[in-house]
Design a protein around this motif. Sequence first.
Motif, PDB file in Angstrom:
ATOM      1  N   PHE A 192      23.987   3.238  -3.067  1.00 34.21           N
ATOM      2  CA  PHE A 192      24.148   4.557  -2.465  1.00 34.21           C
ATOM      3  C   PHE A 192      24.604   5.577  -3.494  1.00 34.21           C
ATOM      4  CE2 PHE A 192      24.836   1.418   0.803  1.00 34.21           C
ATOM      5  CZ  PHE A 192      24.032   1.882   1.829  1.00 34.21           C
ATOM      6  N   SER A 193      24.282   6.840  -3.213  1.00 33.02           N
ATOM      7  CA  SER A 193      24.810   7.921  -4.041  1.00 33.02           C
ATOM      8  C   SER A 193      26.322   7.991  -3.805  1.00 33.02           C
ATOM      9  CB  SER A 193      24.128   9.245  -3.700  1.00 33.02           C
ATOM     10  OG  SER A 193      24.285   9.552  -2.330  1.00 33.02           O
ATOM     11  N   ARG A 194      27.017   8.576  -4.736  1.00 31.67           N
ATOM     12  CA  ARG A 194      28.479   8.649  -4.688  1.00 31.67           C
ATOM     13  C   ARG A 194      28.955   9.375  -3.427  1.00 31.67           C
ATOM     14  NH1 ARG A 194      33.025   8.117  -7.411  1.00 31.67           N
ATOM     15  NH2 ARG A 194      34.506   9.805  -7.631  1.00 31.67           N
ATOM     16  N   ALA A 195      30.014   8.834  -2.833  1.00 32.50           N
ATOM     17  CA  ALA A 195      30.607   9.440  -1.636  1.00 32.50           C
ATOM     18  C   ALA A 195      32.119   9.465  -1.790  1.00 32.50           C
ATOM     19  CB  ALA A 195      30.216   8.649  -0.392  1.00 32.50           C
ATOM     20  N   GLU A 196      32.720  10.502  -1.306  1.00 33.88           N
ATOM     21  CA  GLU A 196      34.172  10.667  -1.373  1.00 33.88           C
ATOM     22  C   GLU A 196      34.817  10.243  -0.055  1.00 33.88           C
ATOM     23  OE1 GLU A 196      35.750  11.613  -4.132  1.00 33.88           O
ATOM     24  OE2 GLU A 196      33.837  11.866  -5.169  1.00 33.88           O
ATOM     25  N   GLN A 197      36.069   9.793  -0.123  1.00 34.40           N
ATOM     26  CA  GLN A 197      36.840   9.505   1.083  1.00 34.40           C
ATOM     27  C   GLN A 197      37.442  10.815   1.553  1.00 34.40           C
ATOM     28  OE1 GLN A 197      39.387   6.199  -0.240  1.00 34.40           O
ATOM     29  NE2 GLN A 197      38.339   4.972   1.298  1.00 34.40           N
ATOM     30  N   ASP A 198      36.627  11.581   2.265  1.00 38.72           N
ATOM     31  CA  ASP A 198      37.031  12.919   2.668  1.00 38.72           C
ATOM     32  C   ASP A 198      37.099  13.097   4.182  1.00 38.72           C
ATOM     33  OD1 ASP A 198      34.365  12.805   3.297  1.00 38.72           O
ATOM     34  OD2 ASP A 198      33.748  14.398   1.932  1.00 38.72           O
ATOM     35  N   GLY A 199      36.910  12.016   4.926  1.00 40.99           N
ATOM     36  CA  GLY A 199      36.949  12.103   6.379  1.00 40.99           C
ATOM     37  C   GLY A 199      35.624  12.499   7.000  1.00 40.99           C
ATOM     38  N   SER A 200      34.668  12.905   6.192  1.00 40.63           N
ATOM     39  CA  SER A 200      33.357  13.288   6.714  1.00 40.63           C
ATOM     40  C   SER A 200      32.588  12.039   7.131  1.00 40.63           C
ATOM     41  CB  SER A 200      32.563  14.036   5.639  1.00 40.63           C
ATOM     42  OG  SER A 200      31.220  14.191   6.056  1.00 40.63           O
ATOM     43  N   GLU A 201      31.947  12.104   8.290  1.00 45.39           N
ATOM     44  CA  GLU A 201      31.197  10.958   8.787  1.00 45.39           C
ATOM     45  C   GLU A 201      29.722  11.021   8.408  1.00 45.39           C
ATOM     46  OE1 GLU A 201      31.923   9.592  12.675  1.00 45.39           O
ATOM     47  OE2 GLU A 201      34.077   9.715  12.449  1.00 45.39           O
ATOM     48  N   ASP A 202      29.302  12.062   7.692  1.00 44.50           N
ATOM     49  CA  ASP A 202      27.906  12.180   7.284  1.00 44.50           C
ATOM     50  C   ASP A 202      27.444  10.976   6.471  1.00 44.50           C
ATOM     51  OD1 ASP A 202      27.701  14.610   8.547  1.00 44.50           O
ATOM     52  OD2 ASP A 202      27.989  15.795   6.723  1.00 44.50           O
ATOM     53  N   LYS A 203      28.318  10.465   5.647  1.00 46.05           N
ATOM     54  CA  LYS A 203      27.959   9.344   4.769  1.00 46.05           C
ATOM     55  C   LYS A 203      27.738   8.038   5.534  1.00 46.05           C
ATOM     56  CE  LYS A 203      32.809   9.029   3.610  1.00 46.05           C
ATOM     57  NZ  LYS A 203      33.250  10.394   3.766  1.00 46.05           N
ATOM     58  N   LEU A 204      28.267   7.946   6.742  1.00 49.17           N
ATOM     59  CA  LEU A 204      28.128   6.714   7.521  1.00 49.17           C
ATOM     60  C   LEU A 204      26.696   6.483   7.992  1.00 49.17           C
ATOM     61  CD1 LEU A 204      31.341   6.786   9.737  1.00 49.17           C
ATOM     62  CD2 LEU A 204      30.959   5.588   7.561  1.00 49.17           C
ATOM     63  N   LYS A 205      25.988   7.543   8.306  1.00 44.90           N
ATOM     64  CA  LYS A 205      24.640   7.419   8.864  1.00 44.90           C
ATOM     65  C   LYS A 205      23.713   6.615   7.948  1.00 44.90           C
ATOM     66  CE  LYS A 205      20.938  10.067  10.961  1.00 44.90           C
ATOM     67  NZ  LYS A 205      20.446  11.382  11.332  1.00 44.90           N
ATOM     68  N   ALA A 206      23.679   6.936   6.673  1.00 46.32           N
ATOM     69  CA  ALA A 206      22.813   6.221   5.732  1.00 46.32           C
ATOM     70  C   ALA A 206      23.239   4.761   5.589  1.00 46.32           C
ATOM     71  CB  ALA A 206      22.822   6.900   4.362  1.00 46.32           C
ATOM     72  N   ARG A 207      24.542   4.520   5.541  1.00 42.73           N
ATOM     73  CA  ARG A 207      25.026   3.153   5.383  1.00 42.73           C
ATOM     74  C   ARG A 207      24.727   2.301   6.618  1.00 42.73           C
ATOM     75  NH1 ARG A 207      27.549   6.202   1.962  1.00 42.73           N
ATOM     76  NH2 ARG A 207      28.354   5.348   0.014  1.00 42.73           N
ATOM     77  N   ILE A 208      24.973   2.844   7.785  1.00 44.33           N
ATOM     78  CA  ILE A 208      24.700   2.093   9.022  1.00 44.33           C
ATOM     79  C   ILE A 208      23.194   1.890   9.183  1.00 44.33           C
ATOM     80  CG2 ILE A 208      24.856   2.160  11.539  1.00 44.33           C
ATOM     81  CD1 ILE A 208      27.644   3.532  11.086  1.00 44.33           C
ATOM     82  N   GLY A 209      22.412   2.910   8.882  1.00 42.77           N
ATOM     83  CA  GLY A 209      20.955   2.778   8.951  1.00 42.77           C
ATOM     84  C   GLY A 209      20.416   1.713   8.016  1.00 42.77           C
ATOM     85  N   ALA A 210      21.048   1.544   6.855  1.00 45.11           N
ATOM     86  CA  ALA A 210      20.616   0.540   5.879  1.00 45.11           C
ATOM     87  C   ALA A 210      20.904  -0.877   6.348  1.00 45.11           C
ATOM     88  CB  ALA A 210      21.310   0.785   4.536  1.00 45.11           C
ATOM     89  N   LEU A 211      21.750  -1.017   7.362  1.00 42.56           N
ATOM     90  CA  LEU A 211      22.144  -2.340   7.840  1.00 42.56           C
ATOM     91  C   LEU A 211      21.311  -2.826   9.025  1.00 42.56           C
ATOM     92  CD1 LEU A 211      26.016  -2.043   7.519  1.00 42.56           C
ATOM     93  CD2 LEU A 211      24.442  -3.310   6.039  1.00 42.56           C
ATOM     94  N   GLU A 212      20.187  -2.199   9.281  1.00 45.43           N
ATOM     95  CA  GLU A 212      19.333  -2.660  10.378  1.00 45.43           C
ATOM     96  C   GLU A 212      18.933  -4.120  10.139  1.00 45.43           C
ATOM     97  OE1 GLU A 212      15.078  -1.688  12.485  1.00 45.43           O
ATOM     98  OE2 GLU A 212      16.062  -0.120  11.337  1.00 45.43           O
ATOM     99  N   GLY A 213      19.135  -4.947  11.148  1.00 46.96           N
ATOM    100  CA  GLY A 213      18.808  -6.367  11.033  1.00 46.96           C
ATOM    101  C   GLY A 213      19.890  -7.210  10.395  1.00 46.96           C
ATOM    102  N   ILE A 214      21.017  -6.598  10.047  1.00 51.69           N
ATOM    103  CA  ILE A 214      22.134  -7.304   9.417  1.00 51.69           C
ATOM    104  C   ILE A 214      23.112  -7.753  10.506  1.00 51.69           C
ATOM    105  CG2 ILE A 214      24.052  -7.097   7.779  1.00 51.69           C
ATOM    106  CD1 ILE A 214      21.313  -6.867   6.421  1.00 51.69           C
ATOM    107  N   ALA A 215      23.586  -8.990  10.409  1.00 46.54           N
ATOM    108  CA  ALA A 215      24.517  -9.518  11.408  1.00 46.54           C
ATOM    109  C   ALA A 215      25.948  -9.053  11.167  1.00 46.54           C
ATOM    110  CB  ALA A 215      24.467 -11.043  11.421  1.00 46.54           C
ATOM    111  N   ALA A 216      26.356  -8.961   9.890  1.00 45.86           N
ATOM    112  CA  ALA A 216      27.747  -8.612   9.582  1.00 45.86           C
ATOM    113  C   ALA A 216      27.835  -7.916   8.235  1.00 45.86           C
ATOM    114  CB  ALA A 216      28.618  -9.867   9.558  1.00 45.86           C
ATOM    115  N   ILE A 217      28.851  -7.079   8.104  1.00 42.97           N
ATOM    116  CA  ILE A 217      29.179  -6.440   6.829  1.00 42.97           C
ATOM    117  C   ILE A 217      30.629  -6.779   6.503  1.00 42.97           C
ATOM    118  CG2 ILE A 217      29.618  -4.244   8.042  1.00 42.97           C
ATOM    119  CD1 ILE A 217      28.591  -4.468   4.363  1.00 42.97           C
ATOM    120  N   TYR A 218      30.834  -7.409   5.369  1.00 42.85           N
ATOM    121  CA  TYR A 218      32.176  -7.717   4.876  1.00 42.85           C
ATOM    122  C   TYR A 218      32.581  -6.600   3.927  1.00 42.85           C
ATOM    123  CZ  TYR A 218      31.896 -12.502   6.654  1.00 42.85           C
ATOM    124  OH  TYR A 218      31.812 -13.610   7.475  1.00 42.85           O
TER     125      TYR A 218
END
Length: 164
Positions: free
Chosen positions: A64-90
């Motif tokens: 992923f491109s760099r993301a800051e811990q700034d409270g913004s939830e915009d960065k979650l969409k790409a990460r969650i979308g990338a996990l399609e078909g994944i059972a778990a994320i550690y």
Amino acid sequence: MAQISRMLTLVDGTIEDGFEDGALKIAFATSDQQHIDQHFGTCERFSIFLVTRDEAHFHQTITFSRAEQDGSEDKLKARIGALEGIAAIYCRAVGASAIAQLKQAGVQPIRVPDGTSIKMQLGLFQEELRSGPAFWILRALEKAQGLRDDPQRFDEMESEGWSE
């Protein structure tokens, strides 16, 4: 907004045909492909493995491109979308909002101590598969094997002579 910057999938001729169909895909938030050392919302990459009771094979890296811990939830969409078909994320940490969104997407978030070895965690996961998996793992196995979402499964069982 954080985006996927690179996705590399390993094409391994040593994995038996059909292995992926019965395996669970497990992701790890990692900076070095060796350790679980990243916060879910700002992780640099996911390292994804195909896992059964007896085997674990590296499958894919998503960067992923760099993301800051700034409270913004915009960065979650790409990460969650990338996990399609994944059972778990550690991961080493995950926020409450991300947990809710991951569960909604059918992905089990699991927090582990910073620096946990991916290899060790794969072994522990396989041990749990062999000895009596947790409910979320059973649910993921059903989904991976197509049992949960197949509305004709009962018709097939009846045609094979199955009865209650």
